[in-house]
Design an enzyme around this catalytic site. Structure first.
Site, PDB file in Angstrom:
ATOM      1  N   SER A 143       0.860  -1.190   0.000  1.00 46.93           N
ATOM      2  CA  SER A 143       0.000   0.000   0.000  1.00 46.93           C
ATOM      3  C   SER A 143       0.892   1.234   0.000  1.00 46.93           C
ATOM      4  CB  SER A 143      -0.862  -0.025   1.277  1.00 46.93           C
ATOM      5  OG  SER A 143      -1.425   1.246   1.514  1.00 46.93           O
ATOM      6  N   TYR A 156      -2.338   0.533  10.385  1.00 47.26           N
ATOM      7  CA  TYR A 156      -2.241   0.129   8.982  1.00 47.26           C
ATOM      8  C   TYR A 156      -0.907   0.582   8.380  1.00 47.26           C
ATOM      9  CZ  TYR A 156      -3.874  -0.798   4.218  1.00 47.26           C
ATOM     10  OH  TYR A 156      -4.013  -1.291   2.929  1.00 47.26           O
TER      11      TYR A 156
HETATM   12  P1  NAP Z   1     -11.353  -6.543   1.744  1.00 42.69           P
HETATM   13  O1  NAP Z   1     -12.310  -6.440   0.617  1.00 42.69           O
HETATM   14  O2  NAP Z   1     -11.710  -6.031   3.087  1.00 42.69           O
HETATM   15  O3  NAP Z   1     -10.870  -8.078   1.844  1.00 42.69           O
HETATM   16  C1  NAP Z   1      -9.947  -8.445   2.811  1.00 42.69           C
HETATM   17  C2  NAP Z   1      -9.652  -9.931   2.676  1.00 42.69           C
HETATM   18  O4  NAP Z   1      -8.672 -10.265   3.677  1.00 42.69           O
HETATM   19  C3  NAP Z   1     -10.873 -10.789   2.898  1.00 42.69           C
HETATM   20  O5  NAP Z   1     -10.869 -11.869   1.986  1.00 42.69           O
HETATM   21  C4  NAP Z   1     -10.687 -11.297   4.319  1.00 42.69           C
HETATM   22  O6  NAP Z   1     -11.251 -12.594   4.437  1.00 42.69           O
HETATM   23  C5  NAP Z   1      -9.174 -11.381   4.401  1.00 42.69           C
HETATM   24  N1  NAP Z   1      -8.706 -11.393   5.771  1.00 42.69           N
HETATM   25  C6  NAP Z   1      -8.799 -10.414   6.709  1.00 42.69           C
HETATM   26  N2  NAP Z   1      -8.317 -10.855   7.873  1.00 42.69           N
HETATM   27  C7  NAP Z   1      -7.894 -12.136   7.658  1.00 42.69           C
HETATM   28  C8  NAP Z   1      -7.293 -13.126   8.485  1.00 42.69           C
HETATM   29  N3  NAP Z   1      -7.061 -12.921   9.784  1.00 42.69           N
HETATM   30  N4  NAP Z   1      -6.983 -14.324   7.923  1.00 42.69           N
HETATM   31  C9  NAP Z   1      -7.236 -14.560   6.628  1.00 42.69           C
HETATM   32  N5  NAP Z   1      -7.799 -13.659   5.792  1.00 42.69           N
HETATM   33  C10 NAP Z   1      -8.120 -12.464   6.317  1.00 42.69           C
HETATM   34  O7  NAP Z   1      -9.975  -5.789   1.382  1.00 42.69           O
HETATM   35  P2  NAP Z   1      -9.206  -5.593   0.002  1.00 42.69           P
HETATM   36  O8  NAP Z   1      -9.376  -4.193  -0.402  1.00 42.69           O
HETATM   37  O9  NAP Z   1      -9.537  -6.684  -0.931  1.00 42.69           O
HETATM   38  O10 NAP Z   1      -7.710  -5.730   0.552  1.00 42.69           O
HETATM   39  C11 NAP Z   1      -6.848  -6.797   0.182  1.00 42.69           C
HETATM   40  C12 NAP Z   1      -5.417  -6.345   0.399  1.00 42.69           C
HETATM   41  O11 NAP Z   1      -5.141  -5.189  -0.390  1.00 42.69           O
HETATM   42  C13 NAP Z   1      -5.103  -5.946   1.842  1.00 42.69           C
HETATM   43  O12 NAP Z   1      -3.807  -6.392   2.178  1.00 42.69           O
HETATM   44  C14 NAP Z   1      -5.121  -4.430   1.792  1.00 42.69           C
HETATM   45  O13 NAP Z   1      -4.344  -3.843   2.795  1.00 42.69           O
HETATM   46  C15 NAP Z   1      -4.566  -4.187   0.413  1.00 42.69           C
HETATM   47  N6  NAP Z   1      -4.881  -2.867  -0.147  1.00 42.69           N
HETATM   48  C16 NAP Z   1      -6.169  -2.506  -0.398  1.00 42.69           C
HETATM   49  C17 NAP Z   1      -6.441  -1.234  -0.923  1.00 42.69           C
HETATM   50  C18 NAP Z   1      -7.830  -0.776  -1.237  1.00 42.69           C
HETATM   51  O14 NAP Z   1      -7.986   0.413  -1.598  1.00 42.69           O
HETATM   52  N7  NAP Z   1      -8.857  -1.625  -1.174  1.00 42.69           N
HETATM   53  C19 NAP Z   1      -5.388  -0.351  -1.183  1.00 42.69           C
HETATM   54  C20 NAP Z   1      -4.079  -0.755  -0.909  1.00 42.69           C
HETATM   55  C21 NAP Z   1      -3.841  -2.022  -0.398  1.00 42.69           C
HETATM   56  P3  NAP Z   1     -11.980 -13.208   5.732  1.00 42.69           P
HETATM   57  O15 NAP Z   1     -12.665 -12.095   6.455  1.00 42.69           O
HETATM   58  O16 NAP Z   1     -12.894 -14.231   5.136  1.00 42.69           O
HETATM   59  O17 NAP Z   1     -10.885 -13.837   6.529  1.00 42.69           O
END
Ligand code: NAP
Length: 257
Positions: A143, A156
């Site tokens: 990120s 974060y």
């Molecule tokens: P999201 O829609 O909230 O999905 C998060 C995923 O992580 C879900 O599948 C959740 O599954 C899983 N997760 C959370 N805690 C977990 C745990 N303890 N064990 C296993 N799985 C876990 O978020 P996203 O936007 O797709 O984010 C995915 C990645 O991209 C993250 O690392 C985030 O920091 C990064 N990111 C996102 C953005 C953005 O703008 N969206 C920007 C930069 C980076 P369960 O709840 O089923 O476990």
């Protein structure tokens, strides 16, 4: 032919958002995919849809904060598909968004357990298996928060900075032994995480227009790109999808900014 064809790819946090999109994209390109997350119902639904293409998807319930569960996901992947070519350490969380003095030590701690230790657990479990075959690619979803700070995001930002350090450490230790480790910083992506950020109202990211966010499928395309030769330029570093030149290389639209 896609670099992903016949590869085995383990994606953590694959029950929704970016991880789901990566798993679906890899499967569509001919990879065997192992989807890991806590929500087994969501994983089973996605896996049954992918299985319509063939026997190329497996759901493994896994909380990445627990090393044994991550190690089990790696073991299951190898048991079913004989090899592990690619690991995407994608699982992550941003809740609860709150300023330091209002933060709850337990939930702050859990963000570190997931966003830092989760990445460490993936590296720890996958690298010994990849060393046996002399090859493997590990993409850590990073990120802009790894190098910048925003109000309300101390957990974060700290965790993503530590995850970037893990990318650099793993590359230093194993880059010469066929293990490719790359960070992928996607910019802002239209997922549930951005819905949480929006509802916090606490910093400028929460006030972005929804259409400023890229679709998760673009991140999946970036994963495929980094798994190929072009990714070599970014070993041990974060590759940023905010960069228009990077988007051009992948064939994605340019950023308006
Ligand atoms: P999201 O829609 O909230 O999905 C998060 C995923 O992580 C879900 O599948 C959740 O599954 C899983 N997760 C959370 N805690 C977990 C745990 N303890 N064990 C296993 N799985 C876990 O978020 P996203 O936007 O797709 O984010 C995915 C990645 O991209 C993250 O690392 C985030 O920091 C990064 N990111 C996102 C953005 C953005 O703008 N969206 C920007 C930069 C980076 P369960 O709840 O089923 O476990």
């Amino acid at each position: 032919m896609s670099i992903l064809k016949t590869k085995t790819v383990l994606v953590t946090g694959a029950s929704k958002g970016i991880g789901e999109a990566i798993a679906r994209h890899c499967a569509a390109k001919g990879a065997n995919v192992v989807l890991a997350a806590r929500d087994k119902t969501a994983l089973d639904r996605i896996v049954s849809e992918i299985q319509a293409l063939g026997d190329q998807a497996l759901a493994v319930q896994c909380d990445v904060s627990d090393y044994r569960e991550v190690n089990n996901a790696v073991t299951q992947a190898i048991k079913k598909y004989n090899d592990l070519d690619i690991l995407v350490n994608n699982a992550g969380l941003i809740d609860p968004i709150t300023r330091l003095a209002d933060s709850d030590p337990e939930t702050w701690d859990f963000a570190i357990d997931v966003n830092v230790k989760g990445v460490y657990h993936g590296l720890r479990a996958a690298i010994p298996e990849m060393l046996k075959t002399g090859h493997g690619t590990i993409i850590n979803i990073s990120s802009g928060a790894a190098t910048g700070v925003l109000e309300g995001w101390s957990h974060y930002c700290s965790s993503k900075a530590a995850a970037l350090s893990l990318t650099r450490c793993a590359d230093k230790e194993y880059g010469g032994q066929g293990i490719r480790v790359i960070g992928l910083s996607p910019g802002t992506v239209a997922t549930d995480m951005q819905k949480s950020i929006r509802s916090s109202g606490i910093n400028p990211v929460s006030r972005l227009d929804w259409d400023a966010h890229i679709p998760p499928e673009w991140v999946a395309k970036a994963v495929e790109y980094l798994c190929g030769k072009a990714g070599d330029e970014f070993l041990g570093k974060d590759f940023s999808l905010r960069d228009n030149e990077a988007r051009k290389q992948i064939g994605l639209p340019q950023s308006a900014k």
